[in-house]
Design a protein around this motif. Sequence first.
Motif, PDB file in Angstrom:
ATOM      1  N   ASP A  13      -4.621   4.195  -6.957  1.00 25.95           N
ATOM      2  CA  ASP A  13      -5.138   3.610  -5.715  1.00 25.95           C
ATOM      3  C   ASP A  13      -5.859   2.448  -6.193  1.00 25.95           C
ATOM      4  O   ASP A  13      -5.785   0.918  -6.068  1.00 25.95           O
ATOM      5  CB  ASP A  13      -5.733   4.153  -4.328  1.00 25.95           C
ATOM      6  CG  ASP A  13      -4.261   5.703  -3.275  1.00 25.95           C
ATOM      7  OD1 ASP A  13      -3.269   4.725  -3.998  1.00 25.95           O
ATOM      8  OD2 ASP A  13      -4.956   6.552  -3.308  1.00 25.95           O
TER       9      ASP A  13
ATOM     10  N   LEU B 299       0.454  -0.952   0.015  1.00 24.49           N
ATOM     11  CA  LEU B 299      -0.353  -0.211  -0.019  1.00 24.49           C
ATOM     12  C   LEU B 299       0.559   1.217   0.121  1.00 24.49           C
ATOM     13  O   LEU B 299       0.420   1.920  -0.210  1.00 24.49           O
ATOM     14  CB  LEU B 299      -0.588   0.170   1.174  1.00 24.49           C
ATOM     15  CG  LEU B 299      -2.105  -1.022   0.990  1.00 24.49           C
ATOM     16  CD1 LEU B 299      -3.279  -0.437   2.231  1.00 24.49           C
ATOM     17  CD2 LEU B 299      -3.065  -0.716  -0.642  1.00 24.49           C
TER      18      LEU B 299
ATOM     19  N   SER C   2      -5.942   3.616   1.762  1.00 24.68           N
ATOM     20  CA  SER C   2      -5.134   3.800   1.647  1.00 24.68           C
ATOM     21  C   SER C   2      -3.779   4.681   2.006  1.00 24.68           C
ATOM     22  O   SER C   2      -2.818   4.621   1.834  1.00 24.68           O
ATOM     23  CB  SER C   2      -5.079   4.351  -0.118  1.00 24.68           C
ATOM     24  OG  SER C   2      -5.949   2.942  -1.234  1.00 24.68           O
TER      25      SER C   2
END
Length: 332
Positions: A54, A5, A234
């Motif tokens: 993302d 991430l 995120s």
Amino acid sequence: MAASLSLLAAASLPACQTRAVEGEPVNGVAADGAAAKPAVIDSAQIRAQVARRDSLLADSIMKKSGQLPGAILPGKRIVAFYGNIRSKGMGILGREPKEQMFRKFEKVLAEWRAADPSRGVQPALHNVTITAQGTPGKDGKWRLMNSNATIEEVISWAKEHNCILFLDVQPGHSTLQVELPKLEKYLKDPIIHLGIDPEFSLSTMPGVRPNQRIGTLDAKDVNFTVSFLARIVSENKLPPKVLTVHRFTRKMISNYKNIKLDPRVQIVMHMDGHGDPTLKKDSYQHYIVNEPVQYTGFKLFYEYDARPKPHHIMTPQEVIALNPSPLYIQYQ
């Protein structure tokens, strides 16, 4: 998870051009030799680009491994006690003294572990944090949020007993778009998840008091919530959030086919009705199974399911036998 991430936060911008164009700056110097004015950066556009990247990266990770690291579902079954720690009338979570309630909860968790040894049990508390009210309040929105002290207290309860925590939202005559940002600072904690309750969403029903009619949410409201949670995941490099959506009538959720999935958010459509087991099974079939989204949940009521006799609170074995077998169980 952190390694994967961390890529989500990076935004790429087009490479700088070194070829001079008449009247345009090169490396900060205008063509006539004067210092160039700083370029105006469209931060909203950059955020949109980052959000899209993302989502694409998260989706690619999910397709490769089946789910994102740290996801609770479907590896575990969540078993939750529901209510409000400041109210005896909203559920088991606030009805009994804290230690007495947790002793009961441990017995329930043991029953679920014994009923399905193949799947781990994740204990959870589910606290109604923004609650629909019987009076409109100063702003006329018919809802009230727990104080920071109350929210911090229930967070401490969850952490003391190795539970995850759901903060539940009954928006009244407000909207999720207005109410959810109030909870963002809490949702940055990896143990905290979210519930939304269409029954008490009445912004499309002017003048209607909560409990007079059953409210409704549309797919666009669910999608807003998913995007809101996905961004928090995120930005803070968190494992996926679980989102529970309560439902016991068809009109409580409109346009369910338009709900968009995101691997950063695990959606549970939760059968929230009470009554005898036959009625509850029918509701589960009609409003959860027949209109599938992702995962399913099932609610059990200590006060209402066992009345009148011979009705009874369904056992873990009975609930597990449902098809699909619910992965989120809530006791009120």
